[in-house]
Write an enzyme that holds these catalytic residues in place. Sequence first.
Site, PDB file in Angstrom:
ATOM      1  N   CYS A 159       0.513  -1.710  -0.036  1.00 27.82           N
ATOM      2  CA  CYS A 159      -0.584  -1.291   0.831  1.00 27.82           C
ATOM      3  C   CYS A 159      -1.716  -2.309   0.785  1.00 27.82           C
ATOM      4  O   CYS A 159      -2.163  -2.710  -0.269  1.00 27.82           O
ATOM      5  CB  CYS A 159      -1.054   0.073   0.345  1.00 27.82           C
ATOM      6  SG  CYS A 159      -2.717   0.468   0.781  1.00 27.82           S
TER       7      CYS A 159
ATOM      8  N   GLU B 179      -4.473  -0.341   7.701  1.00 26.49           N
ATOM      9  CA  GLU B 179      -3.029  -0.212   7.920  1.00 26.49           C
ATOM     10  C   GLU B 179      -2.635   1.255   8.068  1.00 26.49           C
ATOM     11  O   GLU B 179      -3.203   2.125   7.416  1.00 26.49           O
ATOM     12  CB  GLU B 179      -2.270  -0.812   6.732  1.00 26.49           C
ATOM     13  CG  GLU B 179      -2.504  -2.301   6.602  1.00 26.49           C
ATOM     14  CD  GLU B 179      -1.819  -2.911   5.382  1.00 26.49           C
ATOM     15  OE1 GLU B 179      -0.898  -2.278   4.822  1.00 26.49           O
ATOM     16  OE2 GLU B 179      -2.226  -4.014   4.994  1.00 26.49           O
TER      17      GLU B 179
HETATM   18  C1  LIG Z   1      -2.728   3.038  -1.722  1.00 21.99           C
HETATM   19  S1  LIG Z   1      -2.985   4.515  -2.630  1.00 21.99           S
HETATM   20  C2  LIG Z   1      -4.032   5.447  -1.536  1.00 21.99           C
HETATM   21  C3  LIG Z   1      -4.326   6.836  -2.003  1.00 21.99           C
HETATM   22  C4  LIG Z   1      -5.180   6.957  -3.257  1.00 21.99           C
HETATM   23  N1  LIG Z   1      -6.199   5.983  -3.313  1.00 21.99           N
HETATM   24  C5  LIG Z   1      -4.326   6.913  -4.493  1.00 21.99           C
HETATM   25  O1  LIG Z   1      -4.419   5.964  -5.234  1.00 21.99           O
HETATM   26  O2  LIG Z   1      -3.575   7.889  -4.681  1.00 21.99           O
HETATM   27  C6  LIG Z   1      -1.425   5.369  -2.486  1.00 21.99           C
HETATM   28  C7  LIG Z   1      -0.418   5.045  -3.548  1.00 21.99           C
HETATM   29  O3  LIG Z   1      -0.025   3.682  -3.435  1.00 21.99           O
HETATM   30  C8  LIG Z   1       0.266   3.227  -4.728  1.00 21.99           C
HETATM   31  N2  LIG Z   1       0.251   1.766  -4.796  1.00 21.99           N
HETATM   32  C9  LIG Z   1      -0.800   0.940  -4.669  1.00 21.99           C
HETATM   33  N3  LIG Z   1      -0.424  -0.351  -4.828  1.00 21.99           N
HETATM   34  C10 LIG Z   1       0.904  -0.319  -5.079  1.00 21.99           C
HETATM   35  C11 LIG Z   1       1.874  -1.333  -5.333  1.00 21.99           C
HETATM   36  N4  LIG Z   1       1.549  -2.622  -5.369  1.00 21.99           N
HETATM   37  N5  LIG Z   1       3.149  -0.954  -5.561  1.00 21.99           N
HETATM   38  C12 LIG Z   1       3.493   0.367  -5.523  1.00 21.99           C
HETATM   39  N6  LIG Z   1       2.627   1.362  -5.284  1.00 21.99           N
HETATM   40  C13 LIG Z   1       1.340   1.019  -5.064  1.00 21.99           C
HETATM   41  C14 LIG Z   1      -0.820   3.847  -5.550  1.00 21.99           C
HETATM   42  O4  LIG Z   1      -0.502   3.856  -6.902  1.00 21.99           O
HETATM   43  C15 LIG Z   1      -0.925   5.239  -4.965  1.00 21.99           C
HETATM   44  O5  LIG Z   1      -0.115   6.138  -5.670  1.00 21.99           O
END
Ligand SMILES: C[S@@+](CC[C@H](N)C(=O)[O-])C[C@H]1O[C@@H](n2cnc3c(N)ncnc32)[C@H](O)[C@@H]1O
Length: 348
Positions: free
Chosen positions: A323, A89
């Site tokens: 995400c 994505e």
């Molecule tokens: C998808 S991660 C990708 C980058 C890296 N892996 C990280 O965790 O910082 C980016 C951000 O999305 C947040 N995230 C993941 N799932 C989420 C959700 N269900 N609701 C809100 N934020 C979310 C994570 O906590 C992170 O801060």
Amino acid sequence: MKIEHIRHRLRALGAKPAHEARLLRAWLQGGALDGGPRADATRLPKGVLEALPGLAQELDTLASVRSSHPGEDGSIRLLLGLGDGQTVESVLLPRDGLCISTQVGCAVGCVFCMTGRDGLLRQLGSAEIVAQVALARRQRRVHKVVFMGMGEPAHNLDNVVDAIELLGAEGGLPHKNLVLSTVGDARVFERLPQMQVKPALALSLHSTRAELRARLLPRAPRIDPAGLVECAEAYARATGYPIQYQWTLIEGVNDGPDELEGIARLLAGKYAVMNMIPFNRVDGLDFRRPSWERAAEIARWLHQHRILTKLRRSAGQDVDAGCGQLRARATQAGFARRERARAGPAGI
Ligand SMILES: C[S@@+](CC[C@H](N)C(=O)[O-])C[C@H]1O[C@@H](n2cnc3c(N)ncnc32)[C@H](O)[C@@H]1O
Ligand code: SF4
């Protein structure tokens, strides 16, 4: 594919460094490879010119739009197909931002994140990472790129570093507008200060309590929150960009007074901004986000305690903002379709 492979191909065809830079710039801007003014000094060698249509076609297969999901806030979530049929994505964000992916899946396995549920499926090559920018720019202007899509950049650091170096050098993006988001990893803290193009750093903290953080982010490196903040602060002071702390706010998990006091203690006097992001619903998970009023109260309390805090809505709330959700839905739909096809026409 890696950026280095593209460079080698161009050199083998007779391209000089100026040609190489010009072609990469044209690609990253989302334009035709041979676009742009043809000044004498940068006229392309015959071998390169002849190979351009084939090369352009190959670059197009690195990432292509499978489906596009506009949100009410002006964001557009894109499901992208990669050359081998895998999907990731990207999100076009309001105000010229773009969120890109670095891996298919993720090994960290954060309990609130859809991307982490199936583990790591594969790394993206550096060319696949920057191809997301080229593709997005065919749709609209991109002036900021955040590495906050699927995957943990620290687990694919060589490709991520190459992508950032290229985007900063030839992609027309201010270095502080390249934002690497990580759960925190010694390799990131060692590597980033050595880069030519130093990105801004977002650190996903989520808890100030080491044991809770270890439960929420099961396979993140075991660096305690105070240690993470210390490493991040050194980078912020060295670069002059504040650290963007990320906090996925989950009701009854990390929204209590103990955590708020922990944040106020940990980030006191730090060059930082705390981004509070209410949890986005993920299919099959029981976590809930606190009410918007409670989230606003949390942000206010932190402000009063001198922590610069922003309460953020994820882009595209109305279109599977979590995400990895688009990918998961598309994969499930594909699986169901294949199963139905295998079972043959209904009723027979
Ligand atoms: C998808 S991660 C990708 C980058 C890296 N892996 C990280 O965790 O910082 C980016 C951000 O999305 C947040 N995230 C993941 N799932 C989420 C959700 N269900 N609701 C809100 N934020 C979310 C994570 O906590 C992170 O801060
Ligand atoms: S939040 Fe980041 S590190 Fe955690 S599973 Fe999702 S992508 Fe991986």
